[in-house]
Write an enzyme that holds these catalytic residues in place. Structure first.
Site, PDB file in Angstrom:
ATOM      1  N   ARG A 173      19.056 -10.194  84.985  1.00  0.00           N
ATOM      2  CA  ARG A 173      19.442 -10.797  86.271  1.00  0.00           C
ATOM      3  C   ARG A 173      20.948 -11.017  86.369  1.00  0.00           C
ATOM      4  NH1 ARG A 173      14.895 -14.337  85.200  1.00  0.00           N
ATOM      5  NH2 ARG A 173      16.311 -15.979  84.576  1.00  0.00           N
ATOM      6  N   ARG A 251      11.190 -25.096  80.475  1.00  0.00           N
ATOM      7  CA  ARG A 251      12.384 -25.884  80.186  1.00  0.00           C
ATOM      8  C   ARG A 251      12.641 -26.771  81.393  1.00  0.00           C
ATOM      9  NH1 ARG A 251      14.225 -26.668  75.264  1.00  0.00           N
ATOM     10  NH2 ARG A 251      16.428 -26.597  75.848  1.00  0.00           N
ATOM     11  N   GLU A 302      24.878 -31.388  83.107  1.00  0.00           N
ATOM     12  CA  GLU A 302      23.495 -30.923  83.088  1.00  0.00           C
ATOM     13  C   GLU A 302      23.085 -30.562  81.660  1.00  0.00           C
ATOM     14  OE1 GLU A 302      21.081 -27.051  84.688  1.00  0.00           O
ATOM     15  OE2 GLU A 302      22.252 -28.153  86.190  1.00  0.00           O
ATOM     16  N   ASP A 352      13.608 -17.699  93.557  1.00  0.00           N
ATOM     17  CA  ASP A 352      14.672 -18.309  94.339  1.00  0.00           C
ATOM     18  C   ASP A 352      14.116 -18.767  95.686  1.00  0.00           C
ATOM     19  OD1 ASP A 352      16.855 -18.089  92.575  1.00  0.00           O
ATOM     20  OD2 ASP A 352      17.084 -15.965  93.057  1.00  0.00           O
TER      21      ASP A 352
END
Length: 374
Positions: A173, A251, A302, A352
């Site tokens: 990607r 995750r 993050e 997405d």
């Protein structure tokens, strides 16, 4: 009028609810365990800085599908926004995704596009013919040095494992450009809603045939809800079946919040590629609305970790064990006639926003056509 239950007040649920409600043939109840609409796309104003904050991490809308772009723009004004990500490695700031500027800066060169392509090809590991792992794909793609600089540490932090344990498909990607184009996405249409994503979703839900219940949890097949002709479920597929085949691997991320005066980092998103830096990236949300002006700023570090029972799942791991588990859950789904599983959690895929909207539109339109006159 048929009664529909939609579990989840994110984009999937909102698009289906709006599409069904507009026919006048359905009354829709929406249930969400959180105290707000929007799911992980939820946005709200920070009371101290007045900055519009993406509460669950940055969301930049991008698509090349004009139908999806026109559709979502009918519910809010999307301002043009180009995502230009930076990456810090060994005390230096680089442009991402890897492009001609990154290559020249990293190697101390002044290569032309043709020269850069040849240079990167010479760095790639030609002995790897069919890469099966993330690490092999990266080494074949960009070579050992760029892999170690920009992918190894970041990926290990993001996924909690050595990149050699991850499938090659994750890296496919990520583009490499032999020009100075530092736009993170290749899509034709890119933007961020002027009033935030929650405003867009609120308008999708704004119909007299839609009723929303927030702070209400749905317990899947174990739930005693009745009186609905059909259920659209957008929660985790394994949770619907009370995890009888095990928990699928995800995750998740969590954030450490900071506020200060002025401008903290000068960019919306900066990745931290060094393994020694505990967080994966920092996002400063005032830069997602460059048409606004703010004296103060709010930014977030993050962090990534394994998803535990009470965490919000973000990224499906889709390792071999997960995919075998998923097959068992999909077999269960195939036996249900009055429940539709929709969205990234219910189908265990990374999607997405534009993919989610497109699939929700197609799903709702198909449902309507199949139930005409029934």
């Amino acid at each position: 009028m048929k009664k529909i239950l939609i579990v989840g007040a994110g984009f999937s649920g909102a698009v289906v609810a709006n599409t069904l409600a507009k026919t006048g043939n359905y009354f829709i109840e929406v249930m969400d365990e959180r105290n707000h609409i929007g799911g992980n796309c939820h946005t709200e104003r920070d009371p101290e800085t007045n900055v519009m904050v993406h509460k669950y991490g940055p969301h930049i809308f991008h698509t090349s599908n004009q139908k999806v772009w026109d559709y979502i723009n009918s519910f809010g004004t999307f301002r043009p926004f180009v995502n230009r990500v930076k990456s810090v490695y060994m005390g230096k700031v680089y442009s991402m995704p890897i492009n001609l500027h990154t290559i020249n800066q990293f190697f101390g060169k002044a290569l032309s596009p043709k020269e850069a392509r040849e240079w990167i090809e010479s760095k790639g590991d030609s002995s790897i013919e069919d890469p099966k792992t993330f690490e092999d794909q990266a080494k074949k793609f960009v070579g050992e040095e760029l892999y170690k600089a920009f992918f190894y540490g970041y990926t290990k932090k993001q996924w909690g494992t050595e990149p050699k344990n991850l499938p090659a498909s994750i890296l496919k990607r990520l583009p490499v450009r032999f020009s100075y184009d530092d736009n993170y996405y290749n899509d034709i249409y890119q933007g961020i809603p002027e009033a935030g994503y929650s405003s867009v979703i609120e308008k999708l839900f704004d119909h007299p045939n839609i009723k929303i219940h927030l702070g209400k949890r749905f317990f899947g097949e174990a739930d005693s809800v009745s009186g609905f002709d059909h259920i659209f479920y957008t929660g985790p597929i394994d949770a619907y079946f009370s995890f009888r085949h095990g928990r699928l691997g995800y995750r998740t991320v969590f954030f450490k919040e900071h506020r200060t005066e002025g401008d903290f980092q000068g960019n919306p998103v900066i990745n931290y590629a060094d393994e020694s830096t505990p967080y994966t990236r920092v996002h400063e949300h005032k830069h997602f609305t460059p048409w606004e002006s703010h004296a103060k700023t709010i930014y977030f570090e993050e962090y990534s970790k394994e998803t535990e029972a009470e965490d919000i799942p973000y990224y499906p791991k889709r390792l071999d064990g997960d995919m075998k588990m998923l097959q068992a859950y999909e077999a269960e789904v195939s036996r249900l006639s009055n429940v539709t599983f929709l969205g990234r959690l219910a189908t265990y895929r990374y999607l997405d926003m534009h993919h989610i909207i497109e699939e929700a539109l197609d799903c709702a339109e198909k449902f309507i056509s199949e139930h005409i006159g029934k």
